[in-house]
Design a protein around this motif. Structure first.
Motif, PDB file in Angstrom:
ATOM      1  N   GLN A   1      -9.101  17.094   4.071  1.00 53.38           N
ATOM      2  CA  GLN A   1     -10.390  17.774   4.094  1.00 53.38           C
ATOM      3  C   GLN A   1     -11.541  16.839   3.722  1.00 53.38           C
ATOM      4  O   GLN A   1     -12.701  17.191   3.895  1.00 53.38           O
ATOM      5  N   CYS A   2     -11.220  15.662   3.203  1.00 49.65           N
ATOM      6  CA  CYS A   2     -12.273  14.753   2.738  1.00 49.65           C
ATOM      7  C   CYS A   2     -12.416  13.543   3.679  1.00 49.65           C
ATOM      8  O   CYS A   2     -13.232  13.588   4.583  1.00 49.65           O
ATOM      9  N   HIS A   3     -11.614  12.527   3.507  1.00 48.38           N
ATOM     10  CA  HIS A   3     -11.718  11.308   4.308  1.00 48.38           C
ATOM     11  C   HIS A   3     -10.673  11.216   5.408  1.00 48.38           C
ATOM     12  O   HIS A   3     -10.622  10.229   6.122  1.00 48.38           O
ATOM     13  N   GLY A   4      -9.842  12.201   5.565  1.00 55.69           N
ATOM     14  CA  GLY A   4      -8.766  12.159   6.545  1.00 55.69           C
ATOM     15  C   GLY A   4      -9.179  12.512   7.960  1.00 55.69           C
ATOM     16  O   GLY A   4      -8.363  12.587   8.841  1.00 55.69           O
ATOM     17  N   ARG A   5     -10.444  12.719   8.179  1.00 56.80           N
ATOM     18  CA  ARG A   5     -10.889  13.116   9.514  1.00 56.80           C
ATOM     19  C   ARG A   5     -11.100  11.964  10.395  1.00 56.80           C
ATOM     20  O   ARG A   5     -11.516  11.056  10.544  1.00 56.80           O
ATOM     21  N   ARG A  60       0.847  -1.183   0.000  1.00 55.81           N
ATOM     22  CA  ARG A  60       0.000   0.000   0.000  1.00 55.81           C
ATOM     23  C   ARG A  60       0.881   1.231   0.000  1.00 55.81           C
ATOM     24  O   ARG A  60       1.911   1.271   0.656  1.00 55.81           O
ATOM     25  N   THR A  61       0.445   2.211  -0.724  1.00 53.82           N
ATOM     26  CA  THR A  61       1.155   3.480  -0.675  1.00 53.82           C
ATOM     27  C   THR A  61       0.450   4.356   0.337  1.00 53.82           C
ATOM     28  O   THR A  61      -0.787   4.413   0.383  1.00 53.82           O
ATOM     29  N   LYS A  62       1.203   5.006   1.157  1.00 50.45           N
ATOM     30  CA  LYS A  62       0.630   5.845   2.188  1.00 50.45           C
ATOM     31  C   LYS A  62       0.102   7.128   1.558  1.00 50.45           C
ATOM     32  O   LYS A  62       0.751   7.745   0.734  1.00 50.45           O
ATOM     33  N   ILE A  63      -1.088   7.498   1.978  1.00 48.29           N
ATOM     34  CA  ILE A  63      -1.703   8.721   1.478  1.00 48.29           C
ATOM     35  C   ILE A  63      -1.300   9.850   2.411  1.00 48.29           C
ATOM     36  O   ILE A  63      -1.539   9.784   3.613  1.00 48.29           O
ATOM     37  N   GLY A  64      -0.696  10.868   1.862  1.00 48.79           N
ATOM     38  CA  GLY A  64      -0.304  12.027   2.657  1.00 48.79           C
ATOM     39  C   GLY A  64      -1.501  12.926   2.919  1.00 48.79           C
ATOM     40  O   GLY A  64      -2.492  12.915   2.180  1.00 48.79           O
ATOM     41  N   ARG A  65      -1.427  13.706   3.955  1.00 47.33           N
ATOM     42  CA  ARG A  65      -2.531  14.605   4.300  1.00 47.33           C
ATOM     43  C   ARG A  65      -2.834  15.583   3.179  1.00 47.33           C
ATOM     44  O   ARG A  65      -3.979  15.961   2.972  1.00 47.33           O
TER      45      ARG A  65
END
Length: 68
Positions: free
Chosen positions: A64-68, A45-50
């Motif tokens: 702002q979308c799914h990172g909460r 998996r590649t890590k998703i940055g903020r």
């Protein structure tokens, strides 16, 4: 309780831990071989940055979308 100065006990503990580690790695290698024989593939998996765009496709930043 054994003292840390007990060299025979320390050697036995080190041997036990090394053997346990070797057994665990052997079991992992065997399981990996079984999975590869069944056609399983590895993925990372590649890590998703903020501040990266969200993978959901909204166009917003992940935070702002799914990172909460």
């Amino acid at each position: 309780m054994q003292s840390y100065h007990d060299s025979a006990g320390a050697i036995q503990r080190e041997f036990f831990l090394a053997q346990k580690d070797a057994d665990m790695h052997a079991a992992m290698d065997e399981r990996r071989a079984q999975l590869e024989a069944q056609g399983a593939t590895r993925f990372h998996r590649t890590k998703i940055g903020r501040n990266d765009t969200c993978p959901c496709g909204s166009g917003k930043k992940y935070k702002q979308c799914h990172g909460r």
